[in-house]
Design a protein around this motif. Structure first.
Motif, PDB file in Angstrom:
ATOM      1  N   VAL A 189       0.837  -1.206   0.000  1.00 37.42           N
ATOM      2  CA  VAL A 189       0.000   0.000   0.000  1.00 37.42           C
ATOM      3  C   VAL A 189       0.874   1.258   0.000  1.00 37.42           C
ATOM      4  O   VAL A 189       0.627   2.211  -0.756  1.00 37.42           O
ATOM      5  CB  VAL A 189      -0.946   0.003   1.218  1.00 37.42           C
ATOM      6  N   ALA A 190       1.893   1.276   0.854  1.00 41.52           N
ATOM      7  CA  ALA A 190       2.766   2.448   0.942  1.00 41.52           C
ATOM      8  C   ALA A 190       3.475   2.712  -0.377  1.00 41.52           C
ATOM      9  O   ALA A 190       3.613   3.868  -0.813  1.00 41.52           O
ATOM     10  CB  ALA A 190       3.785   2.248   2.061  1.00 41.52           C
ATOM     11  N   THR A 191       3.926   1.665  -1.036  1.00 41.53           N
ATOM     12  CA  THR A 191       4.626   1.834  -2.314  1.00 41.53           C
ATOM     13  C   THR A 191       3.680   2.365  -3.385  1.00 41.53           C
ATOM     14  O   THR A 191       4.041   3.256  -4.171  1.00 41.53           O
ATOM     15  CB  THR A 191       5.241   0.494  -2.758  1.00 41.53           C
ATOM     16  N   ALA A 192       2.453   1.839  -3.416  1.00 41.82           N
ATOM     17  CA  ALA A 192       1.474   2.330  -4.382  1.00 41.82           C
ATOM     18  C   ALA A 192       1.147   3.797  -4.127  1.00 41.82           C
ATOM     19  O   ALA A 192       1.012   4.599  -5.063  1.00 41.82           O
ATOM     20  CB  ALA A 192       0.204   1.481  -4.313  1.00 41.82           C
ATOM     21  N   SER A 193       1.033   4.155  -2.869  1.00 44.39           N
ATOM     22  CA  SER A 193       0.780   5.549  -2.513  1.00 44.39           C
ATOM     23  C   SER A 193       1.941   6.439  -2.938  1.00 44.39           C
ATOM     24  O   SER A 193       1.752   7.540  -3.466  1.00 44.39           O
ATOM     25  CB  SER A 193       0.534   5.659  -1.005  1.00 44.39           C
ATOM     26  N   ALA A 194       3.183   5.953  -2.703  1.00 46.14           N
ATOM     27  CA  ALA A 194       4.362   6.721  -3.103  1.00 46.14           C
ATOM     28  C   ALA A 194       4.398   6.901  -4.620  1.00 46.14           C
ATOM     29  O   ALA A 194       4.765   7.972  -5.118  1.00 46.14           O
ATOM     30  CB  ALA A 194       5.629   6.012  -2.628  1.00 46.14           C
ATOM     31  N   TRP A 195       4.024   5.860  -5.342  1.00 46.89           N
ATOM     32  CA  TRP A 195       4.009   5.961  -6.803  1.00 46.89           C
ATOM     33  C   TRP A 195       3.013   7.015  -7.271  1.00 46.89           C
ATOM     34  O   TRP A 195       3.295   7.788  -8.196  1.00 46.89           O
ATOM     35  CB  TRP A 195       3.649   4.602  -7.410  1.00 46.89           C
ATOM     36  N   ARG A 196       1.858   7.085  -6.638  1.00 44.58           N
ATOM     37  CA  ARG A 196       0.871   8.094  -7.032  1.00 44.58           C
ATOM     38  C   ARG A 196       1.383   9.493  -6.703  1.00 44.58           C
ATOM     39  O   ARG A 196       1.186  10.435  -7.474  1.00 44.58           O
ATOM     40  CB  ARG A 196      -0.472   7.816  -6.349  1.00 44.58           C
ATOM     41  N   GLY A 197       2.041   9.638  -5.562  1.00 45.10           N
ATOM     42  CA  GLY A 197       2.617  10.938  -5.238  1.00 45.10           C
ATOM     43  C   GLY A 197       3.732  11.345  -6.182  1.00 45.10           C
ATOM     44  O   GLY A 197       3.943  12.532  -6.448  1.00 45.10           O
TER      45      GLY A 197
END
Length: 327
Positions: A189-197
């Motif tokens: 989840v954190a990696t996906a969030s970082a990718w969107r940011g």
């Protein structure tokens, strides 16, 4: 993360209007707005005059990295004003005042440590995700050489239906990760969030960071959506943890990404001493302050025990409070 924080001391000046504030250091405009709002709130609750005074702020949170420096200043200020008036404001009131002072705030006023979904521009908790995050070891670092990010200058885009669906999917995954203590799912989840940011922040080190995370067996990466502070996330139950952390630190150094601090999401009292100690953060550059919140140059400690919790002081004039950045 225990350690970095802001301290505010407020002394009332009888006979002056609320706007008659002396702020030290000058230029802390968000904290100054928070002080005025808090004075009006506390005066109405106590029946005492709404008076100005002197606000003194000190802090060691690097500015512009997404670590909640402005919210920490604002919350410490609100609590110090409340202490000067002899009242204690609930988290909801502090949150409301913080949003009015800085347009959006981080949930640092929530003291129980539970992970939440927080509406930063509304200042309210949408959902309590569970009692605690899954256990993690976080190898902290900064991108962009540790230079501050002016979030107000970043481009903004309205969320479309695809963004909403993706966000809800991540929210479901996050609920499950917290409920089951699944570090690997949380890392996803954190990696996906970082990718969107990354679509907005465009950190040049993004591919290097995610790549070294995969090679060292990390469960993912975390990158602030409002700055350059980042972390490589490890499952403490994975075999060879010490070797993985040391390999991560070597890889960060090879890519020229400054490592800052290794800490955990473990309960209070857990130490990270066993993991690889490394050199001081900012080996080449200090972080300049933004004009809105000038500070002395700050350095993040390299590696400390994870203490956890908030430390408070004050309650009678001159009152003070310490609000810590929790990530």
């Amino acid at each position: 993360m225990a350690g970095p924080g802001s301290t505010a001391r407020f002394v009332r000046r009888p006979g002056t209007p609320p706007e008659a504030l002396t702020v030290v250091p000058a230029g802390r405009t968000k904290a100054a707005r928070a002080a005025v709002l808090a004075v009006v709130e506390c005066a109405a609750r106590t029946g005492r005059p709404a008076e100005g005074g002197e606000l003194r702020l000190t802090g060691d949170i690097p500015v512009g990295l997404g670590m909640g420096s402005s919210t920490s200043d604002v919350i410490a200020t609100v609590r110090a004003v409340a202490g000067a008036y002899g009242v204690r404001l609930d988290a909801g009131t502090v949150s409301r005042l913080a949003v009015r002072a800085e347009r959006a705030c981080d949930p640092l006023m929530l003291d129980d440590g539970r992970p939440v979904l927080f509406a930063q521009r509304a200042g309210r908790v949408l959902e309590v995700l569970g009692p605690a995050l899954p256990p993690l070891v976080v190898v902290g670092c900064t991108l962009g050489g540790g230079a501050p990010v002016d979030t107000l200058a970043l481009p903004t885009a309205e969320a479309d239906e695809g963004d909403v669906r993706a966000g809800e999917r991540l929210r479901r995954m996050l609920r499950r990760a917290v409920a089951t203590g699944d570090a690997r799912l949380l890392g996803e989840v954190a990696t996906a969030s970082a990718w969107r940011g990354q679509r907005v922040l465009q950190h040049p080190e993004f591919d290097a960071l995610t790549g070294l995370a995969r090679r060292t067996g990390a469960v993912g990466v975390q990158i602030a959506h409002s700055g350059a502070v980042a972390g490589v996330l490890f499952d403490p139950a994975a075999p060879g943890l010490r070797h993985r952390v040391r390999g991560c630190l070597r890889a960060l150094d090879a890519y020229g990404i400054p490592a800052t601090r290794t800490f955990t999401t473990f309960p209070t009292g857990t130490t990270t001493e066993e993991f690889a100690p490394h050199g001081p953060a900012h080996r080449r550059v200090d972080r300049p302050a933004r004009p809105d919140t000038p500070r002395r140059p700050a350095r993040l400690p390299a590696l400390r025990d994870d203490e956890g919790g908030l430390r408070r002081r004050g309650g009678t004039p001159p009152a003070s409070d310490r609000s810590r950045a929790a990530r």
